[in-house]
Write a protein that holds these residues in place. Structure first.
Motif, short mmCIF file in Angstrom:
data_model
loop_
_atom_site.label_atom_id
_atom_site.label_comp_id
_atom_site.label_asym_id
_atom_site.label_seq_id
_atom_site.Cartn_x
_atom_site.Cartn_y
_atom_site.Cartn_z
N ARG A 89 0.84 -1.19 0.00
CA ARG A 89 0.00 0.00 0.00
C ARG A 89 0.87 1.24 0.00
N LEU A 90 0.25 2.37 -0.36
CA LEU A 90 0.93 3.66 -0.48
C LEU A 90 0.12 4.68 0.31
N ASP A 96 4.51 0.40 1.77
CA ASP A 96 4.63 -0.72 2.70
C ASP A 96 4.52 -2.04 1.96
N ASN A 97 5.39 -3.00 2.31
CA ASN A 97 5.29 -4.39 1.87
C ASN A 97 5.25 -4.51 0.35
N LEU A 129 -1.33 -1.39 -5.87
CA LEU A 129 -1.11 -0.73 -4.59
C LEU A 129 -2.41 -0.15 -4.09
N LEU A 130 -2.65 -0.28 -2.79
CA LEU A 130 -3.74 0.43 -2.14
C LEU A 130 -3.25 1.81 -1.74
N THR A 131 -4.02 2.83 -2.04
CA THR A 131 -3.59 4.21 -1.79
C THR A 131 -4.43 4.84 -0.69
N GLY A 132 -3.83 5.80 -0.03
CA GLY A 132 -4.53 6.55 1.01
C GLY A 132 -4.45 8.04 0.73
N GLU A 133 -4.91 8.83 1.66
CA GLU A 133 -4.88 10.27 1.51
C GLU A 133 -4.58 10.92 2.85
#
Length: 735
Positions: free
Chosen positions: A600-601, A623-624, A724-728
C-alpha cells in the motif's frame, strides 16, 4: 633595472588582459564542448561567458543557438527511449529538454504524450456549475433526456398496430407515448429480446417508418418519418467551435466547406475574426462535426532547416624571369647621300653597296625587363543560417547585398548639342539584385518524421565589372540549385558540391634560349596562374512541432444513413442475471481484507494542522512492496487551501547506494501534481517498506483540503504492474 623590468612586465600583462574579452576562456571551452556534441556542457560554458560579458553579441548568439540544440538533442533521446518502452527515462529527457528550452513546443508535446502513456488518459474533473441566477433558470444545453422509471431489458413479442406497440413499450419503462395527428399506424410484427429502451423504440420506428423524440423526461413523441416532418419536429442545437490552430481565413473556409459537404449542413457560418465556426443543426450532426473539428484542428508541423554553405577560393600567381626585347631597329645613313624631296629618305645605288662601312648604318639595341611576382589569395566564405517554417508555407532568407543593375532605355529628348543639333536624352533605370546566400524553401512534413523540401538555393558574388553602353555593370558569379527532395529528420544531405580548378602557364622569351636549363630565367619570363573554387551546400531538416494524433482522432464513428445522419452509443455490457432461487449459488470464498501484509501507499502523517504561510513535509510511504522499480503518480488537492511547493528525494527507492530520477510537474491552478520516481536502468527493484519521497506543502488560506493519490502506476524491474492500495492525507489550515 629589475624594477623597470617588473613594471614593464606588469604593463604588458595588463594590456594583454585588456585586449582579451571577458569570459573568453569559458567561450573556448563551450566551443570545444559543442564540437564534441556535449550540448549541456557547452550551454553551461556559454552562459558563464555571457554572465561575465553580458553585452557580447557573439556570446548571446551561441548561447541561444546551443540552447535550441541541447533541447532538440534531449527530445531525440527521449523519443528513442520511448520507442524502446522506457517511459520514465524518456519522461526525464523531455523534462530536461523543456527546462533547457522552455520555448520548445515539441518538448512540451512529447512530455504530455509520455505522461498520458504512463498515467493513462486522465479525465479532468468537471468544473462545478455556476449558481443559477435567482431571477431565471439557465438555458438548456440540449433536448430533454429520458428518465424512465425502469431500465430493465425489454422482451416483447407482439403483432399489432404500431401505435399500440409504442404505447406498450413506453408503459413497460414507465413513460407516456403521444403521437402526431398525422401519424399513420400500421400493423407490424415485433419480436425483441433483451434490448434497452432506446433500442426497442428504434426497432419499432424502423418497422413502422417513423421516428421518436423525447418531449419531457417522461414523455416521448412519435412522428411519421418524412422529410418535412423531420424539419418540423427534430430538435436542433446551436454551438460555436473555436479553432486554435487556424492561421489564415482560407484554412477556416476549407474546414467549413468540408463540414458542409460531409454532413449536409445548411446552417453554418465562419467567423474569421475569432477563428470560429457556428453551426445550428441536430445534436447528432453537432457531435459528428465536433469529432471532425477535433481531428482537423491540429497545430501545423514546423521544421527548422539548417543551411550550411562553404565556399573556398584559392588564387596563386607566379611571374618570374628576365624578358629581353623582342625586336630591334636597323637604320641606314650612307654618307654623302642626301634625301630626295619626293621620297623623303636617302637613296643608295646598288653599285654602292659594296662601299658601305659601319658608319653608314645604326642599330638600336633592345632592352630587358626583370619580373619577380608571387601572389597568393585564399578566400573562405562560411554561412550557417537557420530557417523555421510552417508546413506548406514558403520561407525566404537573404544574406548578402543588393546590387544595382542598370536596365537602360533611350528616349528622344530636346537637349541641344555643342554643334547645334538635337541629342537624345538617356533615361537609365536600375533594378536591385540580391547577391549572397539566397534561400527559398517550402517544407512538407510527413507523419513518419520525413520532410519534403521544395528548395531554391543561390550562392552568388560580384567577381568583376564590365562597361556596357557607357555604364559600368557588375559581373555576378552564380551557383543555383532548384529542386525537390525528401529527407529524414536530421539527415545530412549535400545538395551541391562544385569544384572548379584552372591551371595556366605562359612562356615569353627568345626562341631557343628560353628553354635552356637554368639559363632560361635570363632570356624568358614564365607566368603560372592557379585558381581553385569550391562550393559546398548542405541541408539538415529538424522537426520542432508535430500534430498530436490521439486514438480518438483515428477512430471511426457510425453516422447513420444517407437520409438520416445520426450517431449511436456503444452498448454497455449488461449485468449478469441473479441466480435462480431454485438452485442455490455456491459460496464463493471472499479474499482476505487488505491486511497489513498487502502493498500500500500512504502519507505520513495523515493529519496535519497548519497556519497560513506555514510549510510542512509529508512523507509518501510504501509498505510491503516487492521489486519496486518505478512509480509515477498523480496527486490532487484544493489549490485554494494548500499548494505543493517541492518534491524531495526519499531513501527507499535509491537503496542508499544510487541516485534515482524524480520528475515533477505541478499545476498549482488545477491543484494537481504529477510525480515520477525511477531507479537507474539495468538494476533490480527494491523490496520492503520505506519513504519514497517528501512532499513540501504550503498553507495558503484557512480551510480543509485532502491530498489524494488519484492515480498510481507502479512497475517492477520486469515492467509489470504492481497493484497498490492508496490513502490520503488531510491538511487543516486555521488562523
Amino acid at each position: 633595472m629589475s624594477r623597470c623590468k617588473a613594471v614593464l612586465l606588469t604593463l604588458t600583462c595588463a594590456l594583454f588582459a585588456a585586449g582579451c574579452p571577458k569570459g573568453g576562456g569559458e567561450y573556448k571551452q563551450g566551443r570545444s564542448a559543442e564540437a564534441l556534441r556535449d550540448y549541456d556542457s557547452a550551454l553551461l560554458h556559454y552562459q558563464k561567458a555571457l554572465k561575465a560579458d553580458p553585452f557580447n553579441a557573439n556570446y548571446k548568439i551561441h548561447a541561444n543557438q546551443i540552447r535550441f540544440e541541447a533541447g532538440q538533442f534531449h527530445v531525440h533521446q527521449g523519443q528513442l527511449l520511448r520507442e524502446k518502452g522506457d517511459l520514465p527515462r524518456a519522461l526525464a529527457e523531455f523534462q530536461k529538454a523543456l527546462d533547457l528550452d522552455p520555448s520548445s513546443p515539441i518538448a512540451a508535446q512529447e512530455l504530455q504524450a509520455t505522461l498520458d502513456l504512463i498515467n493513462g488518459k486522465h479525465e479532468e474533473p468537471a468544473p462545478s456549475a455556476a449558481p443559477a441566477k435567482p431571477a431565471e433558470a439557465p438555458l438548456a444545453e440540449g433536448p430533454p433526456q429520458l428518465m424512465p422509471l425502469s431500465r430493465n431489458p425489454i422482451n416483447l413479442k407482439m403483432v399489432n398496430e404500431s401505435r399500440i406497440i409504442f404505447e406498450t413499450i413506453a408503459k413497460m419503462a414507465g413513460l407516456t407515448a403521444v403521437f402526431d395527428p398525422d401519424f399513420q399506424s400500421k400493423r407490424i410484427t415485433t419480436e425483441i429480446n433483451n434490448v434497452t429502451l432506446d433500442q426497442a423504440l428504434d426497432i419499432v420506428s424502423l418497422q413502422s417508418k417513423s421516428f421518436w423524440k423525447p418531449v419531457t423526461p417522461s414523455i416521448i413523441f412519435v412522428v411519421s418519418d418524412q422529410a418535412q416532418k423531420r424539419r418540423d419536429y427534430e430538435e436542433q442545437m446551436v454551438r460555436t467551435f473555436y479553432l486554435s490552430n487556424v492561421t489564415q481565413p482560407q484554412d477556416l473556409t476549407e474546414v467549413v466547406t468540408g463540414l458542409r459537404q460531409l454532413l449536409d449542413l445548411k446552417r453554418i457560418q465562419q467567423v474569421n475574426s475569432q477563428n470560429a465556426i457556428i453551426i445550428r443543426d441536430t445534436p447528432d450532426k453537432l457531435l459528428l462535426a465536433e469529432k471532425l473539428i477535433n481531428d482537423i484542428d491540429k497545430a501545423k508541423p514546423e521544421v527548422v532547416i539548417q543551411v550550411e554553405v562553404l565556399q573556398a577560393r584559392i588564387d596563386r600567381l607566379r611571374d618570374l624571369g628576365i624578358l629581353p626585347g623582342q625586336s630591334t631597329t636597323l637604320t641606314f645613313t650612307p654618307g654623302g647621300v642626301a634625301p630626295t624631296a619626293t621620297s623623303g629618305s636617302s637613296s643608295l645605288p646598288i653599285n654602292q653597296l659594296k662601299k658601305l662601312t659601319s658608319g653608314d648604318y645604326s642599330l638600336a639595341m633592345p632592352g630587358a625587363t626583370a619580373t619577380a611576382i608571387l601572389s597568393d589569395n585564399n578566400t573562405k566564405i562560411i554561412q550557417n543560417p537557420e530557417i523555421r517554417s510552417v508546413d506548406g508555407q514558403p520561407a525566404k532568407l537573404r544574406i548578402g547585398d543588393r546590387i544595382p543593375v542598370a536596365t537602360g532605355s533611350f528616349q528622344a529628348g530636346v537637349g541641344i548639342g555643342g554643334t547645334g543639333g538635337v541629342n537624345p536624352l538617356v533615361n537609365t533605370q536600375f533594378q536591385y539584385q540580391d547577391v549572397g546566400v539566397n534561400v527559398d524553401v517550402t517544407p512538407r512534413v510527413h507523419p513518419n518524421r520525413e520532410v519534403s523540401l521544395k528548395i531554391q538555393i543561390e550562392v552568388s558574388s560580384v567577381t568583376g565589372s564590365s562597361t556596357i553602353g557607357g555604364i559600368q555593370q557588375p559581373i555576378i558569379s552564380q551557383r543555383k540549385i532548384d529542386h525537390e527532395i525528401r529527407l529524414k529528420e536530421g539527415e545530412v544531405n549535400i545538395l551541391g558540391g562544385l569544384i572548379e580548378r584552372v591551371d595556366s602557364k605562359t612562356l615569353k622569351g627568345w626562341p631557343g634560349l628560353a628553354k635552356l636549363p637554368l639559363l632560361h630565367y635570363l632570356f624568358s619570363e614564365q607566368t603560372t596562374d592557379h585558381q581553385e573554387n569550391e562550393v559546398l551546400i548542405v541541408l539538415i531538416p529538424r522537426i520542432v512541432r508535430l500534430p498530436t494524433l490521439t486514438p480518438d482522432n483515428l477512430r471511426s464513428l457510425s453516422s447513420g444513413s444517407d437520409a438520416n445522419i445520426q450517431v449511436r452509443r456503444e452498448e454497455l455490457p449488461q449485468p449478469a442475471p441473479p441466480p435462480s432461487s431454485a438452485v442455490p449459488a455456491p459460496a464463493v470464498p471472499q479474499p482476505p481484507p487488505a491486511a497489513a501484509q498487502g502493498p500500500r501507499l500512504h502519507f505520513d502523517p495523515q493529519l496535519q494542522n497548519l497556519k497560513p504561510g506555514d510549510t510542512v513535509t509529508l512523507g509518501v510511504v510504501v509498505d510491503n512492496v516487492q521489486d519496486l522499480f518505478s512509480i509515477p503518480m498523480l496527486l490532487q488537492y484544493n489549490p485554494a487551501i494548500i499548494s505543493v511547493e517541492e518534491v524531495r528525494h526519499g531513501g527507499f527507492l535509491s537503496g542508499g547506494t544510487q541516485e534515482i530520477a524524480i520528475v515533477q510537474r505541478v499545476d498549482k491552478e488545477r491543484g494537481q501534481a504529477i510525480i515520477s520516481a525511477t531507479r537507474q536502468p539495468n538494476t533490480a527493484g527494491v523490496s520492503g517498506s520505506g519513504t519514497l519521497m517528501g512532499i513540501v506543502i504550503r498553507a495558503l488560506a484557512p480551510g480543509s483540503s485532502s491530498l489524494s493519490i488519484v492515480q498510481v502506476n507502479a512497475k517492477n524491474s520486469q515492467q509489470a504492474t504492481i497493484p497498490l492500495l492508496t490513502g490520503e492525507a488531510t491538511i487543516q489550515v486555521v488562523r
